[in-house]
Design a protein around this motif. Structure first.
Motif, mmCIF file in Angstrom:
data_model
loop_
_atom_site.group_PDB
_atom_site.id
_atom_site.type_symbol
_atom_site.label_atom_id
_atom_site.label_comp_id
_atom_site.label_asym_id
_atom_site.label_seq_id
_atom_site.Cartn_x
_atom_site.Cartn_y
_atom_site.Cartn_z
ATOM 1 N N ARG A 1 -14.923 60.697 -1.879
ATOM 2 C CA ARG A 1 -15.282 60.811 -0.471
ATOM 3 C C ARG A 1 -14.322 61.733 0.269
ATOM 4 N N ILE A 2 -13.045 61.631 -0.038
ATOM 5 C CA ILE A 2 -12.068 62.500 0.608
ATOM 6 C C ILE A 2 -12.383 63.968 0.318
ATOM 7 N N GLN A 3 -12.719 64.254 -0.940
ATOM 8 C CA GLN A 3 -13.054 65.622 -1.309
ATOM 9 C C GLN A 3 -14.399 66.039 -0.717
ATOM 10 N N LYS A 4 -15.388 65.154 -0.819
ATOM 11 C CA LYS A 4 -16.741 65.488 -0.358
ATOM 12 C C LYS A 4 -16.766 65.821 1.124
ATOM 13 N N HIS A 5 -16.025 65.049 1.930
ATOM 14 C CA HIS A 5 -16.068 65.220 3.377
ATOM 15 C C HIS A 5 -14.836 65.940 3.929
ATOM 16 N N ASN A 6 -13.988 66.441 3.026
ATOM 17 C CA ASN A 6 -12.806 67.218 3.425
ATOM 18 C C ASN A 6 -11.969 66.461 4.457
ATOM 19 N N ILE A 7 -11.601 65.223 4.111
ATOM 20 C CA ILE A 7 -10.828 64.376 5.016
ATOM 21 C C ILE A 7 -9.332 64.620 4.795
ATOM 22 N N GLN A 8 -8.639 65.003 5.839
ATOM 23 C CA GLN A 8 -7.204 65.270 5.764
ATOM 24 C C GLN A 8 -6.434 63.966 6.013
ATOM 25 N N CYS A 9 -6.155 63.229 4.944
ATOM 26 C CA CYS A 9 -5.535 61.910 5.106
ATOM 27 C C CYS A 9 -4.349 61.714 4.159
ATOM 28 N N ASP A 10 -3.753 62.809 3.691
ATOM 29 C CA ASP A 10 -2.516 62.746 2.896
ATOM 30 C C ASP A 10 -2.683 61.914 1.629
ATOM 31 N N TRP A 11 -3.823 62.019 0.963
ATOM 32 C CA TRP A 11 -4.074 61.248 -0.262
ATOM 33 C C TRP A 11 -3.062 61.628 -1.345
ATOM 34 N N GLN A 12 -2.437 60.614 -1.943
ATOM 35 C CA GLN A 12 -1.413 60.813 -2.965
ATOM 36 C C GLN A 12 -1.608 59.787 -4.074
ATOM 37 N N ARG A 13 -1.777 60.246 -5.302
ATOM 38 C CA ARG A 13 -1.938 59.324 -6.426
ATOM 39 C C ARG A 13 -0.595 58.726 -6.852
ATOM 40 N N GLY A 14 -0.674 57.507 -7.414
ATOM 41 C CA GLY A 14 0.506 56.843 -7.943
ATOM 42 C C GLY A 14 0.823 55.553 -7.214
ATOM 43 N N TYR A 15 0.829 54.438 -7.953
ATOM 44 C CA TYR A 15 1.097 53.126 -7.363
ATOM 45 C C TYR A 15 1.786 52.255 -8.407
ATOM 46 N N ALA A 16 2.841 51.571 -8.009
ATOM 47 C CA ALA A 16 3.580 50.717 -8.940
ATOM 48 C C ALA A 16 3.669 49.297 -8.410
ATOM 49 N N THR A 17 3.367 48.331 -9.278
ATOM 50 C CA THR A 17 3.643 46.926 -9.003
ATOM 51 C C THR A 17 4.969 46.597 -9.668
ATOM 52 N N VAL A 18 5.939 46.146 -8.881
ATOM 53 C CA VAL A 18 7.298 45.946 -9.386
ATOM 54 C C VAL A 18 7.643 44.459 -9.411
ATOM 55 N N ALA A 19 8.544 44.095 -10.332
ATOM 56 C CA ALA A 19 8.919 42.694 -10.540
ATOM 57 C C ALA A 19 10.365 42.481 -10.107
ATOM 58 N N VAL A 20 10.590 41.502 -9.234
ATOM 59 C CA VAL A 20 11.922 41.259 -8.684
ATOM 60 C C VAL A 20 12.764 40.417 -9.634
ATOM 61 N N ARG A 21 12.205 39.346 -10.170
ATOM 62 C CA ARG A 21 12.950 38.407 -11.010
ATOM 63 C C ARG A 21 12.436 38.447 -12.443
ATOM 64 N N PRO A 22 13.224 37.940 -13.393
ATOM 65 C CA PRO A 22 12.767 37.947 -14.789
ATOM 66 C C PRO A 22 11.415 37.271 -14.994
ATOM 67 N N GLN A 23 11.164 36.132 -14.295
ATOM 68 C CA GLN A 23 9.868 35.468 -14.475
ATOM 69 C C GLN A 23 8.729 36.305 -13.906
ATOM 70 N N HIS A 24 9.015 37.091 -12.857
ATOM 71 C CA HIS A 24 7.994 37.992 -12.313
ATOM 72 C C HIS A 24 7.690 39.118 -13.304
ATOM 73 N N TRP A 25 8.706 39.569 -14.019
ATOM 74 C CA TRP A 25 8.523 40.606 -15.042
ATOM 75 C C TRP A 25 7.675 40.076 -16.197
ATOM 76 N N GLU A 26 7.914 38.833 -16.586
ATOM 77 C CA GLU A 26 7.082 38.221 -17.629
ATOM 78 C C GLU A 26 5.637 38.112 -17.169
ATOM 79 N N GLU A 27 5.427 37.686 -15.930
ATOM 80 C CA GLU A 27 4.067 37.574 -15.393
ATOM 81 C C GLU A 27 3.388 38.938 -15.327
ATOM 82 N N LEU A 28 4.143 39.962 -14.971
ATOM 83 C CA LEU A 28 3.572 41.300 -14.878
ATOM 84 C C LEU A 28 3.168 41.817 -16.256
ATOM 85 N N GLN A 29 3.971 41.554 -17.269
ATOM 86 C CA GLN A 29 3.617 41.955 -18.625
ATOM 87 C C GLN A 29 2.377 41.214 -19.120
#
Length: 317
Positions: A1-29
């Motif tokens: 849609r951004i390309q089709k309608h030439n919308i200038q909205c600073d689209w940038q690819r790339g997103y990371a889900t990060v883990a704060v604690r060791p148990q969060h890292w296990e859950e993320l894996q």
């Protein structure tokens, strides 16, 4: 849609889900394996702490799951671009026209506003956090609750911005009460989080979110906060979106649970296709089960506060 309608909205690819604690890292894996096995999400990348540090200048995290297909954008400019595309296609948009009354008529429905009325065959309740504002929407209010979130924006960081997030990805951790942040196109750090229904002091909330930012980036201690704002998003008990219909020609979409910019387009497409006779995209959403949430205002606020405190405790253990 951004390309089709030439919308200038600073689209940038790339997103990371990060883990704060060791148990969060296990859950993320575990989630990474689940997503590959059940959803075929082979594009996700698991980054250990050292790999994450190559892109993110923070010592707070155990690791990350990186999604190269997701990303971030300027939400208002995207919304304005979509609205312009709709208007160019023939849609009529009437802003500042609150609905005051709805009644059946020969051809479907008559929607009244203070300055006129609209006759239509199909209705869509796209009310999100505002379901409780009208008696017609009480049945929707039972399925979602509004929670507060707050964002701060630093002064432009110049070259320092590239040192913070080298690949310009968006970041969110996988705690229940989480932080989320990214760089803006003009090099500010936008940092959001918190969820406290009983703090109405914007200066205090700005400082509380700033303290959270400094836990992630202590190197920004001397950076000015130039903007801050807050608002509400609606969440369901199972964190799944709540789409469907109240009658054959009355549709609704709510319960985006923090993913609105990504999934509102899907909601609109599913409902539009259903109106045109193809229910294939809407049906799976209608089959999701959503438990009721208490609607009494004070009990809602109290429950949200206590729930937030409970999950903050869980996040820290």
């Amino acid at each position: 849609r951004i390309q089709k309608h030439n919308i200038q909205c600073d689209w940038q690819r790339g997103y990371a889900t990060v883990a704060v604690r060791p148990q969060h890292w296990e859950e993320l894996q575990q989630w990474h394996e689940h997503a590959q096995k059940h959803y075929g999400a082979s594009h996700y990348q698991l980054w250990d702490k050292a790999t994450l540090k190559q892109q993110l200048a923070s010592d707070m995290y155990q690791g990350a799951q990186f999604d190269p297909l997701s990303g971030h954008l300027h939400p208002l400019n995207y919304t304005l671009g979509i609205a312009k595309a709709a208007a160019d296609a023939g849609a009529q948009l009437f802003e500042q026209s609150p609905m005051t009354r709805i009644e059946p008529c020969d051809n479907g429905w008559l929607v009244h506003t203070p300055n006129g009325s609209v006759e239509c065959k199909n209705l869509v309740y796209a009310v999100n956090t505002y379901a409780g504002l009208h008696p017609k929407f009480k049945v929707l209010e039972q399925k979602a609750i509004a929670v507060s979130t707050f964002i701060i924006a630093t002064e432009p960081l110049g070259e320092r911005a590239k040192d913070l997030i080298r690949n310009n990805m968006a970041i969110c951790d996988n705690r229940h009460v989480l932080d989320y942040y990214r760089l803006s196109a003009d090099g500010r750090l936008l940092f959001g989080g918190k969820d406290n229904e009983f703090i109405d002091d914007p200066d205090r909330m700005t400082e509380l979110v700033r303290q959270d930012m400094l836990k992630v980036f202590p190197q920004l201690a001397n950076v000015r906060i130039e903007h801050s704002w807050g608002g509400e998003c609606d969440i369901t008990r199972n964190l799944a979106p709540h789409f469907g219909r109240l009658a054959p020609t009355v549709f609704y979409a709510q319960g985006y649970s923090g993913h609105g910019m990504a999934i509102t387009g899907i909601a609109g497409l599913a409902i539009a296709e259903a109106i045109m006779g193809d229910e294939g995209r809407l049906k799976p959403f209608e089959q999701l089960r959503h438990s009721n949430i208490i609607t009494q205002p004070f009990l809602r606020k109290l429950g949200s506060f206590l729930g937030s405190k409970y999950y903050q405790w869980k996040d820290s253990h």
